[in-house]
Design a protein around this motif. Structure first.
Motif, PDB file in Angstrom:
ATOM      1  N   PRO A  93      48.259  25.200  38.559  1.00 26.25           N
ATOM      2  CA  PRO A  93      48.501  24.942  36.960  1.00 26.25           C
ATOM      3  C   PRO A  93      48.877  26.477  36.415  1.00 26.25           C
ATOM      4  N   LEU A  94      50.124  26.408  36.658  1.00 28.54           N
ATOM      5  CA  LEU A  94      50.877  27.923  36.067  1.00 28.54           C
ATOM      6  C   LEU A  94      50.830  27.778  34.646  1.00 28.54           C
ATOM      7  N   THR A  95      50.960  28.741  34.070  1.00 27.15           N
ATOM      8  CA  THR A  95      51.176  29.188  32.698  1.00 27.15           C
ATOM      9  C   THR A  95      52.751  29.777  32.611  1.00 27.15           C
ATOM     10  N   ARG A  96      53.395  29.054  31.700  1.00 27.66           N
ATOM     11  CA  ARG A  96      54.604  29.711  31.532  1.00 27.66           C
ATOM     12  C   ARG A  96      54.613  30.400  30.039  1.00 27.66           C
ATOM     13  N   VAL A  97      55.504  31.641  30.019  1.00 29.46           N
ATOM     14  CA  VAL A  97      55.388  32.427  28.829  1.00 29.46           C
ATOM     15  C   VAL A  97      56.933  32.415  27.964  1.00 29.46           C
ATOM     16  N   SER A  98      57.851  31.891  29.021  1.00 32.59           N
ATOM     17  CA  SER A  98      59.077  31.630  28.302  1.00 32.59           C
ATOM     18  C   SER A  98      59.765  30.381  28.788  1.00 32.59           C
ATOM     19  N   GLU A  99      61.066  30.145  28.632  1.00 29.53           N
ATOM     20  CA  GLU A  99      62.089  29.252  29.203  1.00 29.53           C
ATOM     21  C   GLU A  99      62.475  29.678  30.493  1.00 29.53           C
ATOM     22  N   LYS A 100      62.165  30.908  31.007  1.00 25.69           N
ATOM     23  CA  LYS A 100      62.828  31.585  32.221  1.00 25.69           C
ATOM     24  C   LYS A 100      61.952  30.828  33.244  1.00 25.69           C
ATOM     25  N   ASP A 101      62.499  31.079  34.561  1.00 28.38           N
ATOM     26  CA  ASP A 101      61.705  30.670  35.742  1.00 28.38           C
ATOM     27  C   ASP A 101      60.764  31.490  36.209  1.00 28.38           C
ATOM     28  N   GLU A 102      59.677  31.412  35.582  1.00 32.48           N
ATOM     29  CA  GLU A 102      58.592  32.500  36.078  1.00 32.48           C
ATOM     30  C   GLU A 102      57.072  31.609  35.527  1.00 32.48           C
ATOM     31  N   GLY A 103      56.108  32.126  36.079  1.00 33.25           N
ATOM     32  CA  GLY A 103      54.917  31.542  35.589  1.00 33.25           C
ATOM     33  C   GLY A 103      53.742  32.416  36.327  1.00 33.25           C
ATOM     34  N   PHE A 104      52.483  32.099  36.018  1.00 34.08           N
ATOM     35  CA  PHE A 104      51.436  32.765  36.477  1.00 34.08           C
ATOM     36  C   PHE A 104      50.175  31.988  36.370  1.00 34.08           C
ATOM     37  N   LEU A 105      49.118  32.452  37.184  1.00 39.52           N
ATOM     38  CA  LEU A 105      47.922  31.846  36.939  1.00 39.52           C
ATOM     39  C   LEU A 105      46.905  32.952  37.241  1.00 39.52           C
ATOM     40  N   THR A 106      45.859  33.087  36.693  1.00 41.96           N
ATOM     41  CA  THR A 106      44.845  34.114  36.744  1.00 41.96           C
ATOM     42  C   THR A 106      43.376  33.214  36.783  1.00 41.96           C
ATOM     43  N   MET A 107      42.719  33.477  38.121  1.00 46.61           N
ATOM     44  CA  MET A 107      41.247  32.870  38.265  1.00 46.61           C
ATOM     45  C   MET A 107      40.153  34.034  38.137  1.00 46.61           C
ATOM     46  N   THR A 108      38.927  33.500  37.838  1.00 46.07           N
ATOM     47  CA  THR A 108      37.860  34.534  37.550  1.00 46.07           C
ATOM     48  C   THR A 108      36.886  33.807  38.708  1.00 46.07           C
ATOM     49  N   LEU A 109      36.303  34.973  39.410  1.00 44.72           N
ATOM     50  CA  LEU A 109      35.423  34.632  40.364  1.00 44.72           C
ATOM     51  C   LEU A 109      33.853  34.536  39.792  1.00 44.72           C
ATOM     52  N   PRO A 110      33.268  33.422  39.671  1.00 40.87           N
ATOM     53  CA  PRO A 110      31.933  33.441  39.155  1.00 40.87           C
ATOM     54  C   PRO A 110      30.895  34.356  39.700  1.00 40.87           C
ATOM     55  N   GLY A 111      30.082  34.888  39.099  1.00 36.89           N
ATOM     56  CA  GLY A 111      28.977  36.055  39.468  1.00 36.89           C
ATOM     57  C   GLY A 111      29.693  37.213  40.074  1.00 36.89           C
ATOM     58  N   SER A 112      30.753  37.641  39.695  1.00 35.58           N
ATOM     59  CA  SER A 112      31.433  38.822  40.055  1.00 35.58           C
ATOM     60  C   SER A 112      32.498  39.196  38.844  1.00 35.58           C
ATOM     61  N   ALA A 113      32.771  40.434  38.928  1.00 43.89           N
ATOM     62  CA  ALA A 113      34.001  40.938  38.065  1.00 43.89           C
ATOM     63  C   ALA A 113      35.495  40.590  38.714  1.00 43.89           C
TER      64      ALA A 113
END
Length: 226
Positions: A93-113
């Protein structure tokens, strides 16, 4: 053959010992767990926040790592890297910040930093700016070799697992980059016109089993330097 040397903070242990661990091996051609293709998100006015395992319980650090390896193996040529290929293989489930061919996803791990992130960007004008990256960050970690947080929670796929998978895909280890003090900074693996870079680091400062165990802080795909 010329290779780019990526400078990173001196986190890798000088003379890092690459010791195999008892974690499950990565199959030669990893297969994503889900058959459903996620829809790429579009930019929204709401502030971005990382996703959680409660929202996407299947997207563990090792599962995204396996899908990233599957993406690598699917690219017979570097120019096949595209948003369509990323979604077809990785199903994130990527997030796109522009109309360019690019995207990202960041996940957090429970119980840790710990946070783990995947991103890609395709630049049709400047090929060397096209890449895909899977990396790990710890919110409590500070600059300096003695400030390393225990990477165990995100190291079920360790350095040896990633390297074995790449060699199973017919990548060859072409180059290693070292810092001024002799510390290992990065390793480069090559197949056809594609270069995969791994930045390793020890699991933790103590005990010795973690000190001498190599994890991966970042793995990325790049075009092979001309």
């Amino acid at each position: 053959m010329k290779h780019s040397i990526v400078r990173v903070p001196p986190l890798a242990l000088a003379g890092l010992m690459l010791v195999a661990c008892a974690n499950p091996s990565v199959p030669k051609t990893p297969v994503p767990a889900s058959k459903e293709v996620a829809t790429v998100n579009t930019a929204s006015p709401a502030p971005y926040r990382p996703s959680t395992l409660a929202e996407h319980p299947e997207l563990t650090p090792e599962e995204i790592g396996r899908r990233f390896l599957a993406l690598i193996d699917s690219l017979k040529s570097f120019d096949e890297l595209s948003g369509g290929r990323v979604q077809e293989v990785m199903r994130l489930p990527l997030t796109r910040v522009s109309e360019k061919d690019e995207g990202f996803l960041t996940m957090t791990l429970p119980g840790s930093a710990w946070r783990y992130s995947f991103s890609y960007g395709v630049n049709p004008k400047y090929r060397l700016l096209t890449n895909a990256v899977y990396e790990f960050h710890n919110e409590n970690e500070q600059t300096g070799d003695r400030a390393l947080e225990d990477m165990g929670p995100v190291c079920r796929l360790d350095f040896n697992a990633y390297e074995a998978a790449l060699k199973g895909m017919s990548f060859t280890n072409e180059h290693a980059s070292y810092g001024e003090l002799g510390q290992l900074l990065a390793l480069q693996y090559v197949r056809n016109d594609m270069r995969v870079q791994i930045i390793p680091r020890r699991e933790a400062n103590t005990p010795d089993t973690k000190l001498n165990h190599a994890c991966v802080s970042s793995i990325s795909i790049h075009p092979l330097d001309p």
